[in-house]
Design an enzyme around this catalytic site. Structure first.
Site, PDB file in Angstrom:
ATOM      1  N   ASP A 111       4.792  12.662  -7.775  1.00  0.00           N
ATOM      2  CA  ASP A 111       5.899  13.020  -6.742  1.00  0.00           C
ATOM      3  C   ASP A 111       6.222  11.890  -6.275  1.00  0.00           C
ATOM      4  O   ASP A 111       6.849  11.709  -5.109  1.00  0.00           O
ATOM      5  CB  ASP A 111       5.193  13.969  -5.636  1.00  0.00           C
ATOM      6  CG  ASP A 111       3.928  13.438  -4.907  1.00  0.00           C
ATOM      7  OD1 ASP A 111       3.718  12.360  -5.301  1.00  0.00           O
ATOM      8  OD2 ASP A 111       3.552  14.349  -4.091  1.00  0.00           O
ATOM      9  N   ASN A 143       0.169  12.889  -9.296  1.00  0.00           N
ATOM     10  CA  ASN A 143       0.901  14.227  -9.774  1.00  0.00           C
ATOM     11  C   ASN A 143       2.451  13.973  -9.571  1.00  0.00           C
ATOM     12  O   ASN A 143       3.130  14.920  -9.718  1.00  0.00           O
ATOM     13  CB  ASN A 143       0.687  15.150  -8.622  1.00  0.00           C
ATOM     14  CG  ASN A 143       1.097  14.874  -7.114  1.00  0.00           C
ATOM     15  OD1 ASN A 143       1.435  13.890  -6.998  1.00  0.00           O
ATOM     16  ND2 ASN A 143       0.946  15.847  -6.420  1.00  0.00           N
ATOM     17  N   GLU A 161      -9.451  -1.867  16.187  1.00  0.00           N
ATOM     18  CA  GLU A 161      -8.544  -2.594  16.089  1.00  0.00           C
ATOM     19  C   GLU A 161      -8.100  -2.676  17.439  1.00  0.00           C
ATOM     20  O   GLU A 161      -7.732  -1.980  18.336  1.00  0.00           O
ATOM     21  CB  GLU A 161      -7.284  -1.727  15.399  1.00  0.00           C
ATOM     22  CG  GLU A 161      -6.051  -2.579  15.213  1.00  0.00           C
ATOM     23  CD  GLU A 161      -4.796  -1.951  14.953  1.00  0.00           C
ATOM     24  OE1 GLU A 161      -3.851  -2.524  14.577  1.00  0.00           O
ATOM     25  OE2 GLU A 161      -4.890  -0.720  15.578  1.00  0.00           O
ATOM     26  N   ASP A 169      -1.884   9.381  -3.640  1.00  0.00           N
ATOM     27  CA  ASP A 169      -2.614  10.775  -3.149  1.00  0.00           C
ATOM     28  C   ASP A 169      -4.301  10.323  -3.535  1.00  0.00           C
ATOM     29  O   ASP A 169      -4.767   9.249  -4.110  1.00  0.00           O
ATOM     30  CB  ASP A 169      -2.238  11.711  -3.822  1.00  0.00           C
ATOM     31  CG  ASP A 169      -2.024  11.704  -5.373  1.00  0.00           C
ATOM     32  OD1 ASP A 169      -2.920  11.278  -6.003  1.00  0.00           O
ATOM     33  OD2 ASP A 169      -1.049  12.098  -5.958  1.00  0.00           O
ATOM     34  N   ASP A 211      -8.080   3.046  15.298  1.00  0.00           N
ATOM     35  CA  ASP A 211      -6.688   2.232  15.484  1.00  0.00           C
ATOM     36  C   ASP A 211      -6.648   2.273  17.053  1.00  0.00           C
ATOM     37  O   ASP A 211      -6.887   2.783  17.865  1.00  0.00           O
ATOM     38  CB  ASP A 211      -5.769   3.644  15.140  1.00  0.00           C
ATOM     39  CG  ASP A 211      -4.217   3.151  15.172  1.00  0.00           C
ATOM     40  OD1 ASP A 211      -3.795   2.155  14.243  1.00  0.00           O
ATOM     41  OD2 ASP A 211      -3.506   3.771  15.818  1.00  0.00           O
ATOM     42  N   ASP A 251      -0.224   7.267  -7.682  1.00  0.00           N
ATOM     43  CA  ASP A 251       0.110   8.685  -7.520  1.00  0.00           C
ATOM     44  C   ASP A 251      -0.528   9.286  -8.752  1.00  0.00           C
ATOM     45  O   ASP A 251      -0.624   8.831  -9.896  1.00  0.00           O
ATOM     46  CB  ASP A 251       1.734   8.671  -7.600  1.00  0.00           C
ATOM     47  CG  ASP A 251       2.028   9.904  -7.714  1.00  0.00           C
ATOM     48  OD1 ASP A 251       1.587  11.036  -7.179  1.00  0.00           O
ATOM     49  OD2 ASP A 251       3.351  10.314  -8.089  1.00  0.00           O
ATOM     50  N   ASP A 294      -9.803   6.380   8.883  1.00  0.00           N
ATOM     51  CA  ASP A 294      -8.939   5.741   9.980  1.00  0.00           C
ATOM     52  C   ASP A 294      -8.927   6.799  11.024  1.00  0.00           C
ATOM     53  O   ASP A 294      -8.151   7.819  10.713  1.00  0.00           O
ATOM     54  CB  ASP A 294      -7.640   5.316   9.328  1.00  0.00           C
ATOM     55  CG  ASP A 294      -6.879   4.210  10.176  1.00  0.00           C
ATOM     56  OD1 ASP A 294      -7.133   4.150  11.366  1.00  0.00           O
ATOM     57  OD2 ASP A 294      -6.451   3.172   9.376  1.00  0.00           O
TER      58      ASP A 294
HETATM   59  O1  TEU Z   1      -1.062  -0.633  14.584  1.00  0.00           O
HETATM   60  C1  TEU Z   1      -1.170  -1.259  16.149  1.00  0.00           C
HETATM   61  C2  TEU Z   1      -0.070  -2.357  16.604  1.00  0.00           C
HETATM   62  O2  TEU Z   1       0.010  -2.317  17.575  1.00  0.00           O
HETATM   63  C3  TEU Z   1       1.108  -2.921  15.708  1.00  0.00           C
HETATM   64  O3  TEU Z   1       0.275  -3.548  14.348  1.00  0.00           O
HETATM   65  C4  TEU Z   1       2.026  -2.345  15.172  1.00  0.00           C
HETATM   66  O4  TEU Z   1       1.666  -1.692  14.027  1.00  0.00           O
HETATM   67  C5  TEU Z   1       3.292  -3.186  15.052  1.00  0.00           C
HETATM   68  O5  TEU Z   1       3.279  -3.840  13.920  1.00  0.00           O
HETATM   69  C6  TEU Z   1       3.760  -4.071  16.257  1.00  0.00           C
HETATM   70  O6  TEU Z   1       4.647  -4.823  16.135  1.00  0.00           O
HETATM   71  C7  TEU Z   1      -1.873   0.541  14.458  1.00  0.00           C
HETATM   72  C8  TEU Z   1      -1.425   0.814  13.101  1.00  0.00           C
HETATM   73  O7  TEU Z   1      -2.242  -0.185  12.284  1.00  0.00           O
HETATM   74  C9  TEU Z   1      -0.141   0.926  12.739  1.00  0.00           C
HETATM   75  O8  TEU Z   1       0.216   1.244  11.370  1.00  0.00           O
HETATM   76  C10 TEU Z   1       0.361   2.037  13.647  1.00  0.00           C
HETATM   77  O9  TEU Z   1       1.917   2.262  13.192  1.00  0.00           O
HETATM   78  C11 TEU Z   1       0.141   1.942  15.072  1.00  0.00           C
HETATM   79  O10 TEU Z   1      -1.357   1.547  15.378  1.00  0.00           O
HETATM   80  C12 TEU Z   1       0.322   3.209  15.804  1.00  0.00           C
HETATM   81  O11 TEU Z   1      -0.767   3.789  15.489  1.00  0.00           O
HETATM   82 CA    CA Z   2       1.194  12.149  -5.336  1.00  0.00          CA
END
Ligand code: TEU
Ligand code: CA
Length: 546
Positions: free
Chosen positions: A31, A29, A247, A35, A205, A27, A104
């Site tokens: 809060d 600032n 992912e 960041d 993701d 952090d 991401d």
């Molecule tokens: O995660 C995908 C996912 O299916 C799992 O890792 C989920 O976070 C959970 O742990 C299942 O038990 C990705 C991201 O890494 C995660 O942080 C997000 O919440 C999710 O997608 C949705 O965007």
């Molecule tokens: Ca901050």
């Protein structure tokens, strides 16, 4: 940005990536929330560690229902983290420290507060309606019984439209409709805009879930998945020299040969989770705790190492922002915390692939065991309520949360032993792990024998010896319940990686002499060369001279 000439190995093959969870890193600032300026302040620390790229969890504008994985504007920074100018500054300053920024991309869903969705829910004829996945129905008859990852049905009723929208995650994360070419084009333009800002790569993701077919209850690996990814790659990534990592919880060794095809038609690599889900039994949830099987872990690693050799590429990771801390999971976070953290690092970094370090892993940060009031993660909070409603006792629920909650990974970075651990001058958004007084970056950086310096050395070795990048993997002692031993061979050079996974001293027998140059080890002096002390790990380099 032009396609640079392809050398034999793309730059990301000997790279090491460091994941930052921005709200928990630094952090600047006061809060209590990390960041972008905070990250800029810590660039010298990251350069000292030796990493090549930072994967930033989402910093785009977001209502933060799922800590930024619900994006309401892909082309702006959330004010909580800073401004677009801060982002440009981070990209430029990181480059001065030889670090690329990977952002991401959350392309499976957006926030329900995204302009597209606000339009989409106005009427069935709105031009944005088809950017999302809708089905007709009645208030008490859902299209089907599919469930969302964060609890409840995957279908949300919108009375004005007489329709349901589909969401695989929270109700504030409506799924995007990749069948719509207009949506796809809009996504590609957004990605090109980021590439023009000097981004070094993307983490995508839940990318294996974009080609969903809800009528068939298909989420991962839909029939058009690789068609969509190939188009995405061609329209965007292939116009630059990027690292891209998808992912993919639904990845297997066969589809990963497509995902990470060396012809660059999809991604550089994917995150697959087979080594993470070892305790996951058919029909059970991740919260149903089951023992870990070490022999199985070795088999899984060996399978991936062997299957992708010269026809794909692995990512190597133990941790991320969704997973418990590795030293608490496979290691020993008590007496042998330091030894086991180094041992786990040795095993991972000795394999073929691109290693990812999650913030704090290089300090040996551990899980936490808080009372339920301290947890902030939507998944944990919902799970707790859901299991209470189902009649579970509080104790077993808390046991599962302590072992598996995503907040284990999300506690603020432990920089030093001052109030709020040097993370902030104010109370952090999520409670600090009380062990920050002893486990912190300041201690680690001043101690030459620390976990931090061990990671630093592993990163140097990868740059020094091409066998770390290209060597062929072979597993030894597959059935041994305590020892993992493998070699990596390139031409006349072999790396021998051996590790004791448990807290008992063990003697070992290998089908060859264990000699050569000891490149790294987590114990001071050698005792018996064929004996491994608790959590002992070594890497030898053997060169044949004939
Ligand atoms: O995660 C995908 C996912 O299916 C799992 O890792 C989920 O976070 C959970 O742990 C299942 O038990 C990705 C991201 O890494 C995660 O942080 C997000 O919440 C999710 O997608 C949705 O965007
Ligand atoms: Ca901050």
């Amino acid at each position: 940005m032009l396609l640079t000439q392809k050398t034999s190995n793309p730059w990301w093959k000997d790279a090491v990536v460091y994941q930052i969870y921005p709200r928990s890193f630094q952090d600047s600032n006061g809060d209590g929330i990390g960041d972008l300026q905070g990250i800029i302040q810590r660039l010298p620390y990251l350069e000292q560690l030796g990493i090549d790229a930072i994967w930033l969890s989402p910093v785009c504008r977001s209502p933060q229902d799922d800590n930024g994985y619900d994006i309401s504007d892909y082309q702006d920074i959330d004010p909580m983290f800073g401004t677009l100018d801060d982002m440009d500054e981070l990209i430029q300053k990181a480059k001065q420290h030889n670090i690329q920024i990977i952002i991401d991309l959350v392309l499976n869903h957006s926030s329900d507060e995204h302009r597209w969705f606000l339009e989409a829910r106005k009427s069935k004829t709105n031009p944005y309606h088809d950017y999302y996945v809708w089905r007709d129905g009645t208030p008490d008859e859902k299209p089907n019984d599919m469930l969302a990852a964060f609890g409840g049905s995957a279908w949300e009723w919108v009375p004005e439209l007489g329709q349901y929208y589909f969401h695989q995650f929270s109700v504030k994360q409506p799924d995007l409709n990749w069948e719509n070419p207009k949506l796809r084009r809009e996504i590609y333009d957004m990605i090109l805009w980021w590439m023009n800002r000097g981004i070094g790569g993307f983490r995508l993701d839940v990318i294996d879930q974009i080609a969903k077919e809800p009528d068939k209850k298909i989420t991962a690996n839909g029939s058009r998945l690789h068609e969509f990814i190939q188009e995405l790659s061609k329209e965007t990534f292939q116009k630059g020299d990027l690292i891209t990592v998808g992912e993919a919880w639904g990845a297997n060794t066969e589809n990963t040969k497509l995902y990470s095809n060396p012809d660059n038609s999809e991604f550089s690599m994917v995150f697959q989770f087979e080594h993470i889900c070892l305790d996951q039994q058919e029909g059970k949830e991740k919260w149903d705790l089951a023992p870990l099987d070490f022999v199985k872990l070795k088999q899984v690693f060996a399978k991936w190492q062997t299957s992708l050799y010269q026809c794909g590429w692995n990512s190597l990771f133990w941790n991320n922002h969704d997973l418990p801390r590795i030293v608490s999971r496979w290691g020993n976070d008590g007496e042998y915390r330091e030894k086991s953290a180094k041992m786990l690092a040795t095993l991972l970094h000795g394999m073929q692939g691109t290693p990812y370090i999650y913030q704090g892993e290089e300090l040996g940060m551990t899980n936490v065991s808080y009372d339920i009031e301290e947890y902030r993660d939507i998944e944990t909070v919902n799970l707790y309520q859901e299991r209470l409603d189902k009649g579970y006792d509080k104790d077993p629920i808390m046991q599962s949360i302590h072992a598996k909650s995503r907040d284990n990974a999300r506690t603020p970075m432990q920089w030093d032993d001052t109030a709020y651990a040097g993370f902030s001058t104010a109370k952090p958004w999520l409670k600090l792990n009380p062990n920050y007084v002893t486990i912190n970056a300041k201690n680690e950086c001043s101690n030459p024998d620390s976990i931090f310096h061990y990671y630093q050395k592993l990163i140097c070795l990868r740059k020094q010896y091409p066998v770390f990048v290209d060597g062929k993997f072979e597993l030894y002692l597959p059935d041994d319940p305590d020892i993992m031993a493998y070699t990596r061979t390139l031409d006349n050079e072999t790396l021998l990686v051996i590790a004791n996974f448990h807290d008992q001293t063990r003697s070992i027998e290998l089908p060859f002499a264990m000699d050569g140059e000891l490149l790294i080890s987590n114990y001071e002096q050698m005792t018996e060369p064929m004996t491994l002390r608790p959590y002992e790990a070594r890497i030898y380099r053997i060169v044949r001279t004939n």
